[in-house]
Design an enzyme around this catalytic site. Structure first.
Site: not given
Ligand code: NAD
Ligand code: UDP
Length: 313
Positions: A33, A36, A91-92, A145
């Site tokens: 992680d 961010f 980019k991510t 996104y």
């Molecule tokens: P979150 O923001 O809590 O978790 C994302 C994590 O990725 C964070 O810990 C952040 O620090 C890390 N991160 C971001 N950019 C990064 C990078 N460049 N390098 C390394 N780490 C990085 O969000 P979440 O709700 O836990 O979502 C997790 C995944 O599930 C995401 O990919 C999101 O798009 C997907 N998602 C979530 C939901 C939801 O409802 N929670 C719905 C659809 C998709």
């Protein structure tokens, strides 16, 4: 069989629950992680586990490690966070996927992409089945996104077709639960924090837009089931709870469950905010025998408990 598993975004909301789940099954877990939106508090309780490792790294840069499986969750997920630096978000999703797919190819790991219902945009088909192509504005405020995730899906399917990488594309619909970021602006965390503080509940638009909310434990179980499913089941596969609610009704429910004195106020609807969303989960039910079991009231109660504890700290 015990596996070594990389979870990108492992310190985030979903990632931390996934790390916990995979460890409980006896696997070795590397949580990667860049912190961010992820927080150390989310994974602190796992820190002393002998099979758990934390790596601070950004997936827009390559990363090499010998693993059996990769769950690619790294990406900010709430509009406030992914719009903070839109180019970084793209980019991510894009560079990050290329790096993780390259790694999967090299070490022959299975790789699961946390895709999203946002690939359907503001859907014209309801509920959304996997074969619906979506209705996304490519230049709108959500595009960093949505299009990033769509490009990631294309990368996954093409690494599969051209390089034989074993992929799983999971389209996650709105998921909630403990460890959501209190300031991420998502509707459930916003409403609960507002209700617990007896502040105004901010409904955007007239509140008739709908979402379908899945409790985190249901989603994580399904995600792991999907990873372990036969190789030919690549997805895209929808996961979410098909119970659909209007945002205004959610606001009223949360006020009631929190015993709150908050009142509802209406604010402008953000641009390109989807009017309706509900997963068609026929495929997950048929192929994985998966369906969510936690109702909204039960899930909200657990989430409210979490936010109550958080505000006491
Ligand atoms: P979150 O923001 O809590 O978790 C994302 C994590 O990725 C964070 O810990 C952040 O620090 C890390 N991160 C971001 N950019 C990064 C990078 N460049 N390098 C390394 N780490 C990085 O969000 P979440 O709700 O836990 O979502 C997790 C995944 O599930 C995401 O990919 C999101 O798009 C997907 N998602 C979530 C939901 C939801 O409802 N929670 C719905 C659809 C998709
Ligand atoms: N929303 C709202 N008030 C808030 C936060 C969100 O009315 O304080 C609405 C938002 O406009 C959207 C829905 O709730 O229609 C879900 O928003 P969220 O950001 O949680 O998820 P997404 O829009 O990405 O599905």
């Amino acid at each position: 069989m015990k596996k070594r598993i990389l979870v990108t975004g492992g310190a985030g909301f979903l990632g931390s629950h996934l790390c916990e789940f995979l460890l409980a099954q006896g696997n070795e877990v590397i949580c990667l992680d860049n912190f961010f939106t992820g927080r150390k508090e989310n994974i602190m309780h796992l820190r002393d586990h002998s099979l758990f490792e934390i790596v601070r790294h950004d997936i827009t840069m390559p990363y090499f490690i010998e693993v059996d499986e990769i769950y690619n969750l790294a990406c900010p997920a709430s509009p406030v966070h992914y719009q903070y630096n839109a180019i970084k978000t793209i980019k991510t999703s894009v560079l990050g996927s290329i790096h993780m797919l390259g790694l999967a190819k090299r070490v022959k790991a299975r790789i699961l992409q946390a895709s999203t219902s946002e690939v359907y945009g503001d859907p014209l088909v309801h509920p959304q089945p996997e074969h619906y192509w979506g209705n996304v504005n490519p230049i709108g405020p959500r595009s960093c996104y949505d299009e990033g995730k769509r490009c990631a899906e294309s990368l996954f399917i093409n690494y599969h077709h051209y390089n034989g990488v074993k992929i799983k594309i999971l389209r996650i619909f709105n998921t909630y639960g403990p460890r959501m970021h209190p300031n991420d602006g998502r509707v459930i965390s916003n409403f609960i924090v507002q209700a617990l503080k007896n502040r105004d509940i901010t409904v955007y638009g007239d509140g008739t837009q709908t979402r379908s909310f899945c409790y985190v434990d249901d989603l994580i179980k399904g995600m792991a089931d999907f990873m372990e499913s036969p190789e030919q089941l690549t997805g895209p596969l929808n996961m979410g709870n098909p119970m659909e609610f209007r945002i205004i009704d959610l606001a009223e429910k949360i006020i009631k469950l929190c015993n709150s004195g908050s009142r509802i106020v209406f604010e402008p609807l953000p641009a390109d905010d989807p009017m309706q969303r509900k997963p068609d989960i026929t495929l997950a039910e048929r192929e994985l025998d998966w369906k969510p079991v936690t109702g909204l009231d039960k899930g909200l109660e657990k989430t409210i408990e979490y936010f109550k504890r958080l505000s006491l700290d």
